[in-house]
Design a protein around this motif. Structure first.
Motif, PDB file in Angstrom:
ATOM      1  N   PRO A 150       0.810  -1.229   0.000  1.00  0.00           N
ATOM      2  CA  PRO A 150       0.000   0.000   0.000  1.00  0.00           C
ATOM      3  C   PRO A 150       0.841   1.276   0.000  1.00  0.00           C
ATOM      4  O   PRO A 150       0.487   2.255  -0.669  1.00  0.00           O
ATOM      5  N   ASP A 151       1.966   1.260   0.723  1.00  0.00           N
ATOM      6  CA  ASP A 151       2.822   2.444   0.765  1.00  0.00           C
ATOM      7  C   ASP A 151       3.466   2.709  -0.591  1.00  0.00           C
ATOM      8  O   ASP A 151       3.594   3.864  -1.020  1.00  0.00           O
ATOM      9  N   HIS A 153       2.303   1.847  -3.564  1.00  0.00           N
ATOM     10  CA  HIS A 153       1.278   2.346  -4.482  1.00  0.00           C
ATOM     11  C   HIS A 153       0.919   3.802  -4.159  1.00  0.00           C
ATOM     12  O   HIS A 153       0.712   4.615  -5.068  1.00  0.00           O
ATOM     13  N   ALA A 154       0.864   4.135  -2.873  1.00  0.00           N
ATOM     14  CA  ALA A 154       0.497   5.495  -2.478  1.00  0.00           C
ATOM     15  C   ALA A 154       1.575   6.497  -2.860  1.00  0.00           C
ATOM     16  O   ALA A 154       1.270   7.661  -3.154  1.00  0.00           O
ATOM     17  N   LYS A 155       2.834   6.091  -2.862  1.00  0.00           N
ATOM     18  CA  LYS A 155       3.938   7.002  -3.144  1.00  0.00           C
ATOM     19  C   LYS A 155       4.456   6.873  -4.576  1.00  0.00           C
ATOM     20  O   LYS A 155       5.456   7.476  -4.927  1.00  0.00           O
ATOM     21  N   SER A 221       2.843   2.555 -10.075  1.00  0.00           N
ATOM     22  CA  SER A 221       1.617   1.814  -9.815  1.00  0.00           C
ATOM     23  C   SER A 221       0.688   1.895 -11.012  1.00  0.00           C
ATOM     24  O   SER A 221       0.593   2.920 -11.693  1.00  0.00           O
TER      25      SER A 221
END
Length: 223
Positions: A150-151, A153-155, A221
């Motif tokens: 998740p980190d 993809h978020a960054k 991503s």
């Protein structure tokens, strides 16, 4: 199944500790991921060491190597006897020398006869290392799904060096790279630069390979 990590004093806790629920705080998940990563790193190193040992002792030219070591053994024993003679003024007869070398030869033949059993024992250790590595990596993936992925993809987009810095350098770059390969194969991440498959390299060499290219390895991503 008993934990494979009880083998050879790994620093991590029992590998069969329960994987945390999705609601566990990401920081706690990262702590568990670091534990599994350390265990996986050591399992990789040990597996490669055992594989290299098997090639060295039981490879195609292993019989010649064993004979050479026996020759070296004769030389070492002869030199030791000469030193003892000079230091202690020992006087051994020719038959005593011959008997000593016959005993040495009998011991060598016994070891050579057990060569197959020793090779099988080493192969069992390799199989255990392989199983340990796979189990630990699978647990790392489960933990990464609640923390690392998740980190990333978020960054996104994020380089491998930026990811390592974001995690305060607490993970080896080769570990992060191998974990992210799952997301790449699933089509959820794209890596701009293709490199040698670092998963098959010794851990230290894999890290060196990745450190040199970490700025240019960028994950994007697709989600």
């Amino acid at each position: 199944m008993p934990s494979a990590l009880n083998h050879n004093n790994f620093i991590a806790k029992n590998i069969n500790n329960d994987i945390p629920d999705a609601g566990v705080h990401p920081i706690n998940v990262y702590a568990l991921l670091r534990e599994r990563e350390a265990c996986w790193w050591q399992a990789r190193r040990q597996l490669i060491e055992h594989q290299e040992k098997k090639i060295f002792w039981y490879g195609e030219n292993s019989l010649i190597m064993w004979l050479l070591w026996q020759l070296v053994g004769y030389v070492v024993v002869a030199m030791a006897l000469m030193l003892l003679n000079n230091m202690l003024n020992l006087s051994l007869s020719l038959w005593q020398y011959i008997a000593l070398f016959i005993l040495q030869t009998i011991f060598f033949v016994g070891i050579l006869a057990a060569k197959g059993r020793l090779a099988n024992k080493l192969q069992d250790e390799i199989d255990n290392d392989e199983l340990m590595r796979e189990e630990t990596f699978n647990e790392m993936i489960i933990l990464a799904e609640d923390s690392l992925y998740p980190d990333v993809h978020a960054k996104s987009p994020i380089s491998l060096r930026q990811l390592g810095d974001y995690l305060n350098g607490e993970f080896h770059l080769s570990s992060l790279h191998c974990l992210l390969q799952k997301e790449i194969k699933a089509g959820r991440l794209i890596m701009e630069q293709q490199l040698l498959e670092v998963g098959v390299l010794p851990p230290e060499l894999a890290d060196v390979e990745l450190i040199e290219h970490a700025d240019n390895i960028i994950y994007k991503s697709t989600l």
